[in-house]
Design an enzyme around this catalytic site. Structure first.
Site, PDB file in Angstrom:
ATOM      1  N   CYS A   1       0.792  -1.180   0.283  1.00  0.00           N
ATOM      2  CA  CYS A   1      -0.022   0.134  -0.075  1.00  0.00           C
ATOM      3  C   CYS A   1       0.768   1.232   0.044  1.00  0.00           C
ATOM      4  O   CYS A   1       1.742   1.237   0.973  1.00  0.00           O
ATOM      5  CB  CYS A   1      -0.937  -0.255   1.175  1.00  0.00           C
TER       6      CYS A   1
ATOM      7  N   CYS B   1      -0.989   3.822  -6.584  1.00  0.00           N
ATOM      8  CA  CYS B   1      -1.816   3.268  -5.611  1.00  0.00           C
ATOM      9  C   CYS B   1      -2.009   1.748  -6.060  1.00  0.00           C
ATOM     10  O   CYS B   1      -2.317   1.511  -7.300  1.00  0.00           O
ATOM     11  CB  CYS B   1      -3.061   4.135  -5.454  1.00  0.00           C
TER      12      CYS B   1
HETATM   13  N1  DGL Z   1      -3.979   0.570  -2.053  1.00  0.00           N
HETATM   14  C1  DGL Z   1      -3.554   1.661  -1.220  1.00  0.00           C
HETATM   15  C2  DGL Z   1      -2.381   2.350  -1.813  1.00  0.00           C
HETATM   16  O1  DGL Z   1      -1.636   1.787  -2.562  1.00  0.00           O
HETATM   17  C3  DGL Z   1      -4.660   2.436  -0.444  1.00  0.00           C
HETATM   18  C4  DGL Z   1      -5.828   2.684  -1.025  1.00  0.00           C
HETATM   19  C5  DGL Z   1      -6.479   3.557   0.142  1.00  0.00           C
HETATM   20  O2  DGL Z   1      -7.254   2.889   0.762  1.00  0.00           O
HETATM   21  O3  DGL Z   1      -6.883   4.581  -0.076  1.00  0.00           O
HETATM   22  O4  DGL Z   1      -2.438   3.458  -1.764  1.00  0.00           O
END
Ligand code: DGL
Length: 290
Positions: free
Chosen positions: A77, A199
């Protein structure tokens, strides 16, 4: 942390986005066992405070270490990496730890026009870590950075049967709005020819982006480099598993603090995994409101 090479690698994200990283990890490290935690009860992270994300990251790391005896941790993430990886490294100095960050440097190497788009969550874009990363490459290309509020949430909702249709329409609407705000895409001078998916959720809407931007724009994500880095760290720590998992040891266990059906649907759609590998777990430590 465990120093047993047969123990699993922990991977986590706010939700299903990190499955895109898990996919690359599984390909790179086929003999390893993985436990994946989707913190759906608290997703999305991108529009929450850094303090909240740090608390979640801490709670999840402690849970994976204590209950699943992980030998390494991949923070799949960008938002959690930006907010909390520094603190995690201090708290667990021995633990092989890999984070993800928007692939700005690889994008510089790929771009012909020198115009690069970056899509990420508001949390990532606002973080000091991202500001430092951007400053380190800003002299080499022009970057159009777009915070994409609501997009990770719509991608999460697209896996829930009752919400899928509305979520798909919302995904297209948001992608259109955000890409238009960045400028013109293509390979002519002045066009953005390279788009960084900052993301892990956004990897799952690559087809939609292709549809909008055409075939010439390069989409850059981080799953594969993260998987290679994990491989290198495990090898350096002599923690690589050399035998295929057998007996009761499941190669893959996916858990969610939120909706089990959503995780099962995403795991089936994107990784071809059966529903039995997915489990619902409690929301872990309770947190104050973000
Ligand atoms: N998948 C996550 C990222 O790479 C977070 C997305 C989220 O929960 O806002 O930032």
């Amino acid at each position: 942390m465990s120093t047993d090479p047969t123990h699993p690698i922990g991977v986590f994200d706010s939700g299903i986005g990190g499955l895109s990283v898990l996919q690359a990890l599984q390909k790179e490290l086929p003999l390893e066992r993985f436990v994946y935690l989707a913190d759906n009860a608290h997703a999305p992270y991108g529009e929450k405070s850094e303090t909240f994300i740090r608390q979640r990251t801490h709670a999840i790391a402690e849970y994976l270490l204590a209950q699943h005896h992980i030998k390494a941790l991949v923070v799949a993430c960008n938002t959690a990496t930006a907010a909390a990886i520094h603190e995690l490294r201090t708290q667990h100095p021995q633990l092989p730890l890999v984070g993800v960050e928007p692939a700005l440097k690889p994008a510089v190497a790929l771009s012909q026009t020198g115009q690069i788009g970056v899509m990420a969550t508001r949390g990532t874009v606002a973080s000091d870590k991202f500001a430092r990363l951007l400053a380190s490459v800003q002299s080499e290309a022009h970057f159009e950075v777009q915070a994409c509020n609501g997009l990770a949430l719509a991608i999460e909702q697209s896996t829930l049967p009752d919400e899928a249709v509305a979520a798909q329409a919302q995904i297209m609407h948001l992608l259109q709005t955000y890409t238009q705000a960045m400028g013109s895409f293509g390979c002519a001078p002045g066009d953005i020819d390279t788009l960084v998916l900052g993301c892990t959720h956004y990897v799952f809407v690559q087809q939609h982006l292709r549809q909008l931007l055409g075939p010439d724009v390069q989409l850059v994500s981080t799953g594969e480099p993260v998987a290679r880095q994990t491989h290198r760290l495990l090898a350096a720590a002599q923690l690589l598993n050399t035998q295929a998992p057998h007996g009761a040891a499941q190669p893959m266990r996916l858990m969610t603090t939120g909706d089990l059906q959503g995780l099962q649907a995403a795991a089936q759609r994107w990784l071809g995994l059966p529903p039995e590998v997915c489990w619902a777990i409690p929301a872990l430590l309770s947190n104050p409101a973000p």
